[in-house]
Design a protein around this motif. Sequence first.
Motif, PDB file in Angstrom:
ATOM      1  N   GLY A   1     -64.785  93.110 -23.839  1.00  0.00           N
ATOM      2  CA  GLY A   1     -63.932  92.598 -24.905  1.00  0.00           C
ATOM      3  C   GLY A   1     -64.810  91.920 -25.944  1.00  0.00           C
ATOM      4  N   VAL A   2     -64.601  92.235 -27.231  1.00  0.00           N
ATOM      5  CA  VAL A   2     -65.470  91.744 -28.294  1.00  0.00           C
ATOM      6  C   VAL A   2     -64.654  91.041 -29.374  1.00  0.00           C
ATOM      7  CG1 VAL A   2     -67.135  92.422 -30.075  1.00  0.00           C
ATOM      8  CG2 VAL A   2     -67.116  93.602 -27.880  1.00  0.00           C
ATOM      9  N   GLY A   3     -65.195  89.895 -29.831  1.00  0.00           N
ATOM     10  CA  GLY A   3     -64.644  89.178 -30.975  1.00  0.00           C
ATOM     11  C   GLY A   3     -65.717  89.054 -32.039  1.00  0.00           C
ATOM     12  N   ILE A   4     -65.309  89.026 -33.291  1.00  0.00           N
ATOM     13  CA  ILE A   4     -66.257  88.932 -34.403  1.00  0.00           C
ATOM     14  C   ILE A   4     -65.834  87.810 -35.339  1.00  0.00           C
ATOM     15  CG2 ILE A   4     -65.069  90.635 -35.861  1.00  0.00           C
ATOM     16  CD1 ILE A   4     -67.882  91.632 -36.706  1.00  0.00           C
ATOM     17  N   GLY A   5     -66.802  87.159 -35.931  1.00  0.00           N
ATOM     18  CA  GLY A   5     -66.550  86.121 -36.925  1.00  0.00           C
ATOM     19  C   GLY A   5     -67.316  86.432 -38.192  1.00  0.00           C
TER      20      GLY A   5
ATOM     21  N   ILE B   1     -64.008  97.778 -25.610  1.00  0.00           N
ATOM     22  CA  ILE B   1     -64.984  98.856 -25.726  1.00  0.00           C
ATOM     23  C   ILE B   1     -65.361  99.316 -24.323  1.00  0.00           C
ATOM     24  CG2 ILE B   1     -67.200  99.570 -26.691  1.00  0.00           C
ATOM     25  CD1 ILE B   1     -66.973  97.201 -28.650  1.00  0.00           C
ATOM     26  N   GLU B   2     -65.011 100.547 -24.024  1.00  0.00           N
ATOM     27  CA  GLU B   2     -65.334 101.133 -22.719  1.00  0.00           C
ATOM     28  C   GLU B   2     -66.847 101.245 -22.563  1.00  0.00           C
ATOM     29  OE1 GLU B   2     -63.170 102.018 -20.338  1.00  0.00           O
ATOM     30  OE2 GLU B   2     -61.397 101.534 -21.524  1.00  0.00           O
ATOM     31  N   GLY B   3     -67.310 101.350 -21.312  1.00  0.00           N
ATOM     32  CA  GLY B   3     -68.729 101.527 -21.041  1.00  0.00           C
ATOM     33  C   GLY B   3     -69.275 102.778 -21.698  1.00  0.00           C
TER      34      GLY B   3
ATOM     35  N   ARG C   1     -73.528  88.708 -45.424  1.00  0.00           N
ATOM     36  CA  ARG C   1     -74.857  88.904 -44.848  1.00  0.00           C
ATOM     37  C   ARG C   1     -74.862  88.549 -43.364  1.00  0.00           C
ATOM     38  NH1 ARG C   1     -80.688  86.396 -46.738  1.00  0.00           N
ATOM     39  NH2 ARG C   1     -81.769  87.054 -44.842  1.00  0.00           N
ATOM     40  N   PHE C   2     -74.094  87.530 -42.977  1.00  0.00           N
ATOM     41  CA  PHE C   2     -74.075  87.051 -41.602  1.00  0.00           C
ATOM     42  C   PHE C   2     -72.762  87.393 -40.916  1.00  0.00           C
ATOM     43  CE2 PHE C   2     -77.025  84.334 -43.887  1.00  0.00           C
ATOM     44  CZ  PHE C   2     -78.139  84.380 -43.073  1.00  0.00           C
ATOM     45  N   TYR C   3     -72.874  87.908 -39.698  1.00  0.00           N
ATOM     46  CA  TYR C   3     -71.711  88.175 -38.852  1.00  0.00           C
ATOM     47  C   TYR C   3     -71.984  87.538 -37.497  1.00  0.00           C
ATOM     48  CZ  TYR C   3     -69.918  91.263 -42.390  1.00  0.00           C
ATOM     49  OH  TYR C   3     -69.424  91.743 -43.574  1.00  0.00           O
ATOM     50  N   TYR C   4     -70.920  87.196 -36.797  1.00  0.00           N
ATOM     51  CA  TYR C   4     -71.030  86.459 -35.537  1.00  0.00           C
ATOM     52  C   TYR C   4     -70.271  87.218 -34.468  1.00  0.00           C
ATOM     53  CZ  TYR C   4     -72.600  83.086 -38.912  1.00  0.00           C
ATOM     54  OH  TYR C   4     -73.304  82.483 -39.930  1.00  0.00           O
ATOM     55  N   LEU C   5     -70.892  87.336 -33.286  1.00  0.00           N
ATOM     56  CA  LEU C   5     -70.309  88.163 -32.240  1.00  0.00           C
ATOM     57  C   LEU C   5     -70.243  87.405 -30.924  1.00  0.00           C
ATOM     58  CD1 LEU C   5     -69.514  91.238 -32.293  1.00  0.00           C
ATOM     59  CD2 LEU C   5     -71.585  91.613 -30.996  1.00  0.00           C
ATOM     60  N   TYR C   6     -69.120  87.599 -30.235  1.00  0.00           N
ATOM     61  CA  TYR C   6     -68.927  87.071 -28.885  1.00  0.00           C
ATOM     62  C   TYR C   6     -68.317  88.200 -28.063  1.00  0.00           C
ATOM     63  CZ  TYR C   6     -66.981  84.458 -24.990  1.00  0.00           C
ATOM     64  OH  TYR C   6     -66.665  84.012 -23.731  1.00  0.00           O
ATOM     65  N   ALA C   7     -68.826  88.413 -26.859  1.00  0.00           N
ATOM     66  CA  ALA C   7     -68.302  89.491 -26.017  1.00  0.00           C
ATOM     67  C   ALA C   7     -68.263  89.042 -24.564  1.00  0.00           C
ATOM     68  CB  ALA C   7     -69.167  90.742 -26.157  1.00  0.00           C
ATOM     69  N   GLU C   8     -67.282  89.567 -23.826  1.00  0.00           N
ATOM     70  CA  GLU C   8     -67.133  89.279 -22.403  1.00  0.00           C
ATOM     71  C   GLU C   8     -67.020  90.582 -21.627  1.00  0.00           C
ATOM     72  OE1 GLU C   8     -63.756  86.786 -21.640  1.00  0.00           O
ATOM     73  OE2 GLU C   8     -64.642  85.068 -22.655  1.00  0.00           O
ATOM     74  N   ASP C   9     -67.686  90.619 -20.488  1.00  0.00           N
ATOM     75  CA  ASP C   9     -67.565  91.736 -19.566  1.00  0.00           C
ATOM     76  C   ASP C   9     -66.244  91.547 -18.830  1.00  0.00           C
ATOM     77  OD1 ASP C   9     -67.669  93.305 -17.146  1.00  0.00           O
ATOM     78  OD2 ASP C   9     -69.827  93.511 -17.470  1.00  0.00           O
ATOM     79  N   ALA C  10     -65.311  92.443 -19.027  1.00  0.00           N
ATOM     80  CA  ALA C  10     -63.963  92.299 -18.458  1.00  0.00           C
ATOM     81  C   ALA C  10     -63.945  92.486 -16.947  1.00  0.00           C
ATOM     82  CB  ALA C  10     -63.014  93.304 -19.113  1.00  0.00           C
ATOM     83  N   GLU C  11     -64.969  93.134 -16.395  1.00  0.00           N
ATOM     84  CA  GLU C  11     -64.975  93.412 -14.960  1.00  0.00           C
ATOM     85  C   GLU C  11     -65.841  92.443 -14.161  1.00  0.00           C
ATOM     86  OE1 GLU C  11     -65.830  97.605 -14.490  1.00  0.00           O
ATOM     87  OE2 GLU C  11     -64.513  98.051 -16.178  1.00  0.00           O
ATOM     88  N   ARG C  12     -66.995  92.054 -14.700  1.00  0.00           N
ATOM     89  CA  ARG C  12     -67.896  91.186 -13.961  1.00  0.00           C
ATOM     90  C   ARG C  12     -67.886  89.747 -14.456  1.00  0.00           C
ATOM     91  NH1 ARG C  12     -73.481  94.291 -13.959  1.00  0.00           N
ATOM     92  NH2 ARG C  12     -73.089  93.923 -16.143  1.00  0.00           N
TER      93      ARG C  12
ATOM     94  N   ARG D   1     -62.465  77.539 -27.806  1.00  0.00           N
ATOM     95  CA  ARG D   1     -63.752  77.626 -28.497  1.00  0.00           C
ATOM     96  C   ARG D   1     -64.660  78.559 -27.720  1.00  0.00           C
ATOM     97  NH1 ARG D   1     -66.248  71.936 -29.903  1.00  0.00           N
ATOM     98  NH2 ARG D   1     -67.750  72.988 -28.597  1.00  0.00           N
ATOM     99  N   ALA D   2     -65.440  79.315 -28.448  1.00  0.00           N
ATOM    100  CA  ALA D   2     -66.430  80.186 -27.827  1.00  0.00           C
ATOM    101  C   ALA D   2     -67.696  80.143 -28.668  1.00  0.00           C
ATOM    102  CB  ALA D   2     -65.903  81.619 -27.731  1.00  0.00           C
ATOM    103  N   GLY D   3     -68.832  80.358 -28.020  1.00  0.00           N
ATOM    104  CA  GLY D   3     -70.114  80.373 -28.720  1.00  0.00           C
ATOM    105  C   GLY D   3     -70.466  81.774 -29.187  1.00  0.00           C
ATOM    106  N   PHE D   4     -70.573  81.947 -30.470  1.00  0.00           N
ATOM    107  CA  PHE D   4     -70.873  83.247 -31.080  1.00  0.00           C
ATOM    108  C   PHE D   4     -72.353  83.341 -31.424  1.00  0.00           C
ATOM    109  CE2 PHE D   4     -66.409  83.238 -31.317  1.00  0.00           C
ATOM    110  CZ  PHE D   4     -65.928  84.466 -31.751  1.00  0.00           C
ATOM    111  N   GLN D   5     -72.891  84.542 -31.323  1.00  0.00           N
ATOM    112  CA  GLN D   5     -74.276  84.811 -31.711  1.00  0.00           C
ATOM    113  C   GLN D   5     -74.303  85.283 -33.156  1.00  0.00           C
ATOM    114  OE1 GLN D   5     -77.245  84.446 -29.942  1.00  0.00           O
ATOM    115  NE2 GLN D   5     -78.075  84.829 -31.973  1.00  0.00           N
ATOM    116  N   GLU D   6     -75.207  84.733 -33.954  1.00  0.00           N
ATOM    117  CA  GLU D   6     -75.334  85.108 -35.360  1.00  0.00           C
ATOM    118  C   GLU D   6     -76.185  86.360 -35.515  1.00  0.00           C
ATOM    119  OE1 GLU D   6     -78.051  83.034 -38.383  1.00  0.00           O
ATOM    120  OE2 GLU D   6     -76.045  82.260 -38.866  1.00  0.00           O
ATOM    121  N   TYR D   7     -75.744  87.258 -36.400  1.00  0.00           N
ATOM    122  CA  TYR D   7     -76.490  88.462 -36.756  1.00  0.00           C
ATOM    123  C   TYR D   7     -76.712  88.460 -38.253  1.00  0.00           C
ATOM    124  CZ  TYR D   7     -75.728  90.080 -32.068  1.00  0.00           C
ATOM    125  OH  TYR D   7     -75.726  90.173 -30.705  1.00  0.00           O
TER     126      TYR D   7
END
Length: 181
Positions: A70-74, A89-91, A105-116, A148-154
């Motif tokens: 599962g993916v979220g974007i900021g 997003i399937e494997g 220019r900057f996008y932020y991403l957070y993702a969780e493995d739904a199974e593990r 709240r979740a911690g997003f990684q900057e790209y």
Amino acid sequence: MGRDFAEKGRQNMVTWFPRGLRMVLAGRLRARGVFPLTLPLLAACALPLLAASPARADFRVCNATQNLVGVGIGYRAKAGWITEGWWHIEGSTCKTLIEGPLSSRFYYLYAEDAERGGRWDGPISMCVAEKEFKIAGVTDCVARGFQRAGFQEYDTGEQSSWMVQLTDQPATDGAPAAPGN
């Protein structure tokens, strides 16, 4: 079919070619022995042009794991900060999160493995929700009923498109897992 007008000193064209193709080949055929090589060469050159798709500009995430993610974007929009999710997003597949040329220019991403239960996160705090969401603002998440979740900057370097690949392997030097454009 229309008439074939042969140039002086040149052989007549074969009339079963479409009209436009006859015009392309008209100045190039000199001898009967060249024709058998021309058609396969023409087909080999034209095939990549027919198969090629126009370049796309977008923000894509590829899931290189075998699990559902599962993916979220900021991102920063004209009206302020926005977070959106969840894209499932399937494997071993990719999904486009933002279609068209990127406006930030900057996008932020957070993702969780739904199974593990693992996650791809970072130090930038933004809001998420349990179900599908589009949240304006990144402050007071809990007070507004979100988490709240911690997003990684790209940093896309103002490229018109960008791709992030989520992998099972941890990144080195504290960098996020396999970003790229």
